[in-house]
Design an enzyme around this catalytic site. Sequence first.
Site, mmCIF file in Angstrom:
data_model
loop_
_atom_site.group_PDB
_atom_site.id
_atom_site.type_symbol
_atom_site.label_atom_id
_atom_site.label_comp_id
_atom_site.label_asym_id
_atom_site.label_seq_id
_atom_site.Cartn_x
_atom_site.Cartn_y
_atom_site.Cartn_z
ATOM 1 C CG ASP A 39 -1.837 1.159 1.317
ATOM 2 O OD1 ASP A 39 -2.739 1.243 0.472
ATOM 3 O OD2 ASP A 39 -1.661 2.005 2.218
ATOM 4 C CD GLU A 86 -2.485 2.314 -3.338
ATOM 5 O OE1 GLU A 86 -3.699 2.530 -3.411
ATOM 6 O OE2 GLU A 86 -1.822 2.498 -2.301
#
Length: 531
Positions: free
Chosen positions: A205, A267
């Site tokens: 993330d 990401e």
Amino acid sequence: MIGVLSVKDWWQGAVIYQIYPRSFCDSSGDGVGDLNGITAKLDYVASLGVDGIWISPFFKSPMHDFGYDVADFRDVDPVFGTLEDFDRLLKRAHELGLKVIIDQVYSHSSIENEWFKESKSSRTNDKADWFVWADAKADGSPPNNWQSVFTGPSWTWNAARKQYYLHNFLSEQPDLNLHCPAVQEELLSVARFWLDRGVDGFRLDATNFYMHDPELRDNPARANGNAVRPFDMQDQLYNQSHPDIEKFLAKLRTLMDSYGTTFTVAEVGGNRSLEEMAAYTKGDKLLNTAYSFIFLEEEELSVPGIRGAIEDWEEAADSWPSWTFSNHDRRRVVTRWRKGRDPQAFAKAMNALLLSLKGTIFLYQGEELGLPQSDVPFERLVDPEAIRNWPETAGRDGCRTPMPWVASDANGGWPADTWLPMDVNHLPIAVDVQEKDASSTLAHTRKLLALRKEHPALVRGNITFLDAAEPILAFTREAEGEKLLCVFNLGEQPAPWAGLDGTGDMVLSVGGVTGTGAGDIPVCGGFIAKL
């Protein structure tokens, strides 16, 4: 640039099904999805023909950001179950031939994390520099002008330390200081904990938020007439994207490789996402792949938009790409791009397009059903971003509503009181209805996934775009002596396809297309042909 790969790791060309655990399946009856609910539905997931699953955060958390504020990186939040429940899920997934990817949130933690509790207690404790602390300016204002993604300054005052701490997201999500070697070692230990349990890889993330500028220089202004948040009015030069991120990723890759053929996907959002994705995946010493928000944030479906994103990657990166049209953070593709087109026909066309692209594909739960975005009323919103910016931003709740399993049940197979409301518009296209319909989007998606596995060109072949007249998107996929032609009408009206000399046999028809030669392609139509 990378062309056809000579050696295929399992993730190259794989299709990963993203599961948002709160909204997938509830086994306990409390209105929140959980790990046992996922396990109960793994046979369904495997029946789709995907290669693996990515499970969004299920770690212990106060849920200010619904799991992305982690209180304990090595434990399961009770709302989702236990570590033993996760182990059973992992075992069953592997029995079904599914790889398991889990989120890792290394850029920040929760204010309830024990590391932060110790860090904030004084300036001299063992974890004093595990988070990003800075003195106030002489007038008491924050150290610089950095703005958080979720609106407002990126700094919050702590009275015990008499300093500000950095948070690029919510104030309840303090930024970890990855410039600190001890923090890096602790995060690698966290990764080891989950790898030892048998997970097959990580979705990382907010990777470009891992490290900041230690000099805390102000971000320059950025002209943006459409800005809703102060964050969008700055060029994020210094609050993120420090060059040393790559050094940490190299350490992570070394660890991952010691466990065999594992998988890492970053990401990466922001104005420099392409440049940063290329940097984080270059060579064979960093991450395997990365994905950005380029399709997730695009409001219009167009030939230049699809072709440009893929060709830009091919030009910029020497690594394997990843693509998705929907996820837990952005409006579903059927709502964003459909306009006046038939929703189910459009969903079939978009799944066909996505699964024809070169790269690792992420298919968000419900996309196999063609779910549209849900309209969640203000009084039912739980997303802090949506609540703070209402009604200027759509927020994330509308793509996170519960998965509809049973059409005849007013709650879609869920209990009456769910954490987000069941969308009644989803019930007619629930899983049980589509399972009985050979022409459904679900059946079409299964057919697409089976087709992708049958053709090496679709799994790992190179991609070459043809100069067809818009709104026709045409490209070839080629590998191992196989060459496929993929043609899609991205427009809102039937569009002429000029055809190719020697166009071969149709492998797949989308939207009722009956031939591969010159002629009109209907709305939401297309085909794949073997040349």
